[in-house]
Design a protein around this motif. Structure first.
Motif, PDB file in Angstrom:
ATOM      1  N   GLY A  26       0.805  -1.206   0.000  1.00 48.93           N
ATOM      2  CA  GLY A  26       0.000   0.000   0.000  1.00 48.93           C
ATOM      3  C   GLY A  26       0.841   1.259   0.000  1.00 48.93           C
ATOM      4  O   GLY A  26       1.998   1.260   0.430  1.00 48.93           O
ATOM      5  N   ARG A  27       0.252   2.332  -0.474  1.00 49.51           N
ATOM      6  CA  ARG A  27       0.999   3.577  -0.649  1.00 49.51           C
ATOM      7  C   ARG A  27       0.845   4.542   0.510  1.00 49.51           C
ATOM      8  O   ARG A  27       1.411   5.616   0.481  1.00 49.51           O
ATOM      9  N   THR A  28       0.093   4.181   1.545  1.00 55.40           N
ATOM     10  CA  THR A  28      -0.153   5.106   2.652  1.00 55.40           C
ATOM     11  C   THR A  28       0.573   4.696   3.922  1.00 55.40           C
ATOM     12  O   THR A  28       0.239   5.166   4.998  1.00 55.40           O
ATOM     13  N   PHE A  29       1.571   3.851   3.803  1.00 55.62           N
ATOM     14  CA  PHE A  29       2.288   3.343   4.969  1.00 55.62           C
ATOM     15  C   PHE A  29       2.789   4.475   5.851  1.00 55.62           C
ATOM     16  O   PHE A  29       2.676   4.425   7.074  1.00 55.62           O
ATOM     17  N   SER A  30       3.349   5.507   5.246  1.00 55.01           N
ATOM     18  CA  SER A  30       3.959   6.586   6.017  1.00 55.01           C
ATOM     19  C   SER A  30       2.947   7.396   6.805  1.00 55.01           C
ATOM     20  O   SER A  30       3.327   8.166   7.699  1.00 55.01           O
ATOM     21  N   SER A  31       1.668   7.228   6.519  1.00 52.91           N
ATOM     22  CA  SER A  31       0.616   7.982   7.204  1.00 52.91           C
ATOM     23  C   SER A  31       0.070   7.264   8.431  1.00 52.91           C
ATOM     24  O   SER A  31      -0.849   7.785   9.081  1.00 52.91           O
ATOM     25  N   TYR A  32       0.611   6.100   8.741  1.00 51.91           N
ATOM     26  CA  TYR A  32       0.093   5.313   9.857  1.00 51.91           C
ATOM     27  C   TYR A  32       1.169   5.070  10.911  1.00 51.91           C
ATOM     28  O   TYR A  32       2.332   4.816  10.591  1.00 51.91           O
ATOM     29  N   SER A  33       0.753   5.139  12.148  1.00 46.05           N
ATOM     30  CA  SER A  33       1.603   4.632  13.215  1.00 46.05           C
ATOM     31  C   SER A  33       1.589   3.103  13.106  1.00 46.05           C
ATOM     32  O   SER A  33       0.580   2.502  12.749  1.00 46.05           O
ATOM     33  N   MET A  34       2.717   2.506  13.426  1.00 45.95           N
ATOM     34  CA  MET A  34       2.841   1.055  13.309  1.00 45.95           C
ATOM     35  C   MET A  34       3.283   0.466  14.646  1.00 45.95           C
ATOM     36  O   MET A  34       3.955   1.132  15.445  1.00 45.95           O
ATOM     37  N   GLY A  35       2.932  -0.767  14.862  1.00 47.43           N
ATOM     38  CA  GLY A  35       3.283  -1.389  16.126  1.00 47.43           C
ATOM     39  C   GLY A  35       3.570  -2.864  15.994  1.00 47.43           C
ATOM     40  O   GLY A  35       3.254  -3.488  14.974  1.00 47.43           O
ATOM     41  N   TRP A  36       4.197  -3.390  17.026  1.00 47.25           N
ATOM     42  CA  TRP A  36       4.447  -4.812  17.151  1.00 47.25           C
ATOM     43  C   TRP A  36       3.657  -5.353  18.343  1.00 47.25           C
ATOM     44  O   TRP A  36       3.554  -4.699  19.393  1.00 47.25           O
ATOM     45  N   PHE A  37       3.153  -6.560  18.146  1.00 46.49           N
ATOM     46  CA  PHE A  37       2.434  -7.277  19.184  1.00 46.49           C
ATOM     47  C   PHE A  37       3.026  -8.674  19.269  1.00 46.49           C
ATOM     48  O   PHE A  37       3.736  -9.109  18.365  1.00 46.49           O
ATOM     49  N   ARG A  38       2.727  -9.385  20.335  1.00 51.90           N
ATOM     50  CA  ARG A  38       3.182 -10.762  20.434  1.00 51.90           C
ATOM     51  C   ARG A  38       2.144 -11.599  21.157  1.00 51.90           C
ATOM     52  O   ARG A  38       1.369 -11.089  21.969  1.00 51.90           O
ATOM     53  N   GLN A  39       2.154 -12.889  20.839  1.00 44.90           N
ATOM     54  CA  GLN A  39       1.233 -13.817  21.469  1.00 44.90           C
ATOM     55  C   GLN A  39       1.982 -15.083  21.846  1.00 44.90           C
ATOM     56  O   GLN A  39       2.474 -15.797  20.968  1.00 44.90           O
ATOM     57  N   ALA A  40       2.071 -15.316  23.135  1.00 43.41           N
ATOM     58  CA  ALA A  40       2.697 -16.535  23.647  1.00 43.41           C
ATOM     59  C   ALA A  40       1.652 -17.639  23.740  1.00 43.41           C
ATOM     60  O   ALA A  40       0.453 -17.362  23.808  1.00 43.41           O
ATOM     61  N   PRO A  41       2.080 -18.896  23.737  1.00 40.83           N
ATOM     62  CA  PRO A  41       1.130 -20.010  23.819  1.00 40.83           C
ATOM     63  C   PRO A  41       0.223 -19.890  25.038  1.00 40.83           C
ATOM     64  O   PRO A  41       0.693 -19.666  26.155  1.00 40.83           O
ATOM     65  N   GLY A  42      -1.076 -20.008  24.800  1.00 41.18           N
ATOM     66  CA  GLY A  42      -2.036 -19.966  25.892  1.00 41.18           C
ATOM     67  C   GLY A  42      -2.324 -18.588  26.442  1.00 41.18           C
ATOM     68  O   GLY A  42      -3.048 -18.452  27.434  1.00 41.18           O
ATOM     69  N   LYS A  43      -1.766 -17.564  25.814  1.00 44.65           N
ATOM     70  CA  LYS A  43      -1.972 -16.189  26.292  1.00 44.65           C
ATOM     71  C   LYS A  43      -2.587 -15.327  25.202  1.00 44.65           C
ATOM     72  O   LYS A  43      -2.548 -15.665  24.028  1.00 44.65           O
ATOM     73  N   GLU A  44      -3.147 -14.209  25.625  1.00 47.09           N
ATOM     74  CA  GLU A  44      -3.699 -13.273  24.663  1.00 47.09           C
ATOM     75  C   GLU A  44      -2.585 -12.481  23.987  1.00 47.09           C
ATOM     76  O   GLU A  44      -1.492 -12.314  24.552  1.00 47.09           O
ATOM     77  N   ARG A  45      -2.895 -11.982  22.826  1.00 46.34           N
ATOM     78  CA  ARG A  45      -1.934 -11.125  22.118  1.00 46.34           C
ATOM     79  C   ARG A  45      -1.750  -9.840  22.915  1.00 46.34           C
ATOM     80  O   ARG A  45      -2.720  -9.264  23.408  1.00 46.34           O
ATOM     81  N   ALA A  49       5.389  -2.682  21.136  1.00 42.87           N
ATOM     82  CA  ALA A  49       6.026  -1.408  20.819  1.00 42.87           C
ATOM     83  C   ALA A  49       5.269  -0.716  19.709  1.00 42.87           C
ATOM     84  O   ALA A  49       4.603  -1.373  18.904  1.00 42.87           O
ATOM     85  N   ALA A  50       5.388   0.609  19.666  1.00 38.86           N
ATOM     86  CA  ALA A  50       4.742   1.391  18.610  1.00 38.86           C
ATOM     87  C   ALA A  50       5.642   2.535  18.199  1.00 38.86           C
ATOM     88  O   ALA A  50       6.455   3.031  18.997  1.00 38.86           O
ATOM     89  N   ILE A  51       5.478   2.952  16.957  1.00 36.16           N
ATOM     90  CA  ILE A  51       6.200   4.103  16.429  1.00 36.16           C
ATOM     91  C   ILE A  51       5.210   4.976  15.690  1.00 36.16           C
ATOM     92  O   ILE A  51       4.462   4.517  14.835  1.00 36.16           O
ATOM     93  N   TRP A  52       5.201   6.251  16.056  1.00 36.26           N
ATOM     94  CA  TRP A  52       4.258   7.191  15.450  1.00 36.26           C
ATOM     95  C   TRP A  52       4.638   7.490  14.008  1.00 36.26           C
ATOM     96  O   TRP A  52       5.823   7.413  13.634  1.00 36.26           O
ATOM     97  N   ASP A  74      10.111   4.419   5.874  1.00 37.25           N
ATOM     98  CA  ASP A  74       8.919   4.650   5.061  1.00 37.25           C
ATOM     99  C   ASP A  74       9.186   4.449   3.570  1.00 37.25           C
ATOM    100  O   ASP A  74       8.279   4.100   2.814  1.00 37.25           O
ATOM    101  N   ALA A  75      10.406   4.659   3.149  1.00 36.19           N
ATOM    102  CA  ALA A  75      10.740   4.449   1.738  1.00 36.19           C
ATOM    103  C   ALA A  75      10.616   2.974   1.358  1.00 36.19           C
ATOM    104  O   ALA A  75      10.386   2.645   0.190  1.00 36.19           O
ATOM    105  N   LYS A  76      10.765   2.094   2.344  1.00 36.22           N
ATOM    106  CA  LYS A  76      10.678   0.660   2.104  1.00 36.22           C
ATOM    107  C   LYS A  76       9.384   0.058   2.643  1.00 36.22           C
ATOM    108  O   LYS A  76       9.223  -1.166   2.633  1.00 36.22           O
ATOM    109  N   ASN A  77       8.483   0.901   3.137  1.00 32.29           N
ATOM    110  CA  ASN A  77       7.233   0.396   3.734  1.00 32.29           C
ATOM    111  C   ASN A  77       7.507  -0.679   4.778  1.00 32.29           C
ATOM    112  O   ASN A  77       6.808  -1.692   4.857  1.00 32.29           O
ATOM    113  N   THR A  78       8.514  -0.449   5.595  1.00 31.95           N
ATOM    114  CA  THR A  78       8.961  -1.483   6.521  1.00 31.95           C
ATOM    115  C   THR A  78       9.111  -0.926   7.929  1.00 31.95           C
ATOM    116  O   THR A  78       9.599   0.196   8.115  1.00 31.95           O
TER     117      THR A  78
END
Length: 121
Positions: A26-45, A49-52, A74-78
């Motif tokens: 998508g071309r709007t990546f730079s317009s969104y804050s992005m975050g990481w989540f994790r889910q361990a076995p038997g636990k909720e996600r 971390a987040a980056i504005w 943002d140049a790599k949408n990553t």
């Protein structure tokens, strides 16, 4: 429709490091804050971390502060998650998503396949 592809997980000993990557379509990546989540076995996600969008401010859950670093190209949408001093309790499937960075909540219900991180003691 934005698609997210996570990679970079693996098996590492306690104290080791990994760098996760999340590539978004998508071309709007730079317009969104992005975050990481994790889910361990038997636990909720859970929020990790987040980056504005725009000024690249960051925030972290307390358990990873000082060990994990989120960044974006943002140049790599990553978005990246550098994980150092890994602990067995960091073992989980890690996911990225567009987020409300202030709340640490995902904006989308759709998730990628995630990437498995396993930390051995």
């Amino acid at each position: 429709q934005v698609q997210l592809v996570e990679s970079g997980g693996g098996l590492v000993q306690a104290g080791g490091s990994l760098r996760l990557s999340c590539v978004a379509s998508g071309r709007t990546f730079s317009s969104y804050s992005m975050g990481w989540f994790r889910q361990a076995p038997g636990k909720e996600r859970e929020f990790v971390a987040a980056i504005w969008w725009g000024d690249s401010r960051t925030r972290y859950t307390d358990s990873v502060k000082g060990r994990f670093t989120i960044s974006r190209d943002d140049a790599k949408n990553t978005v990246y998650l550098q994980m150092n001093s890994l602990k067995p309790e960091d073992t989980a499937v890690y996911y990225c998503n567009q987020v409300n960075a202030a709340k640490g909540t995902a904006l989308r219900d759709a998730w990628g396949q995630g990437t498995q991180v396993t930390v051995s003691s």
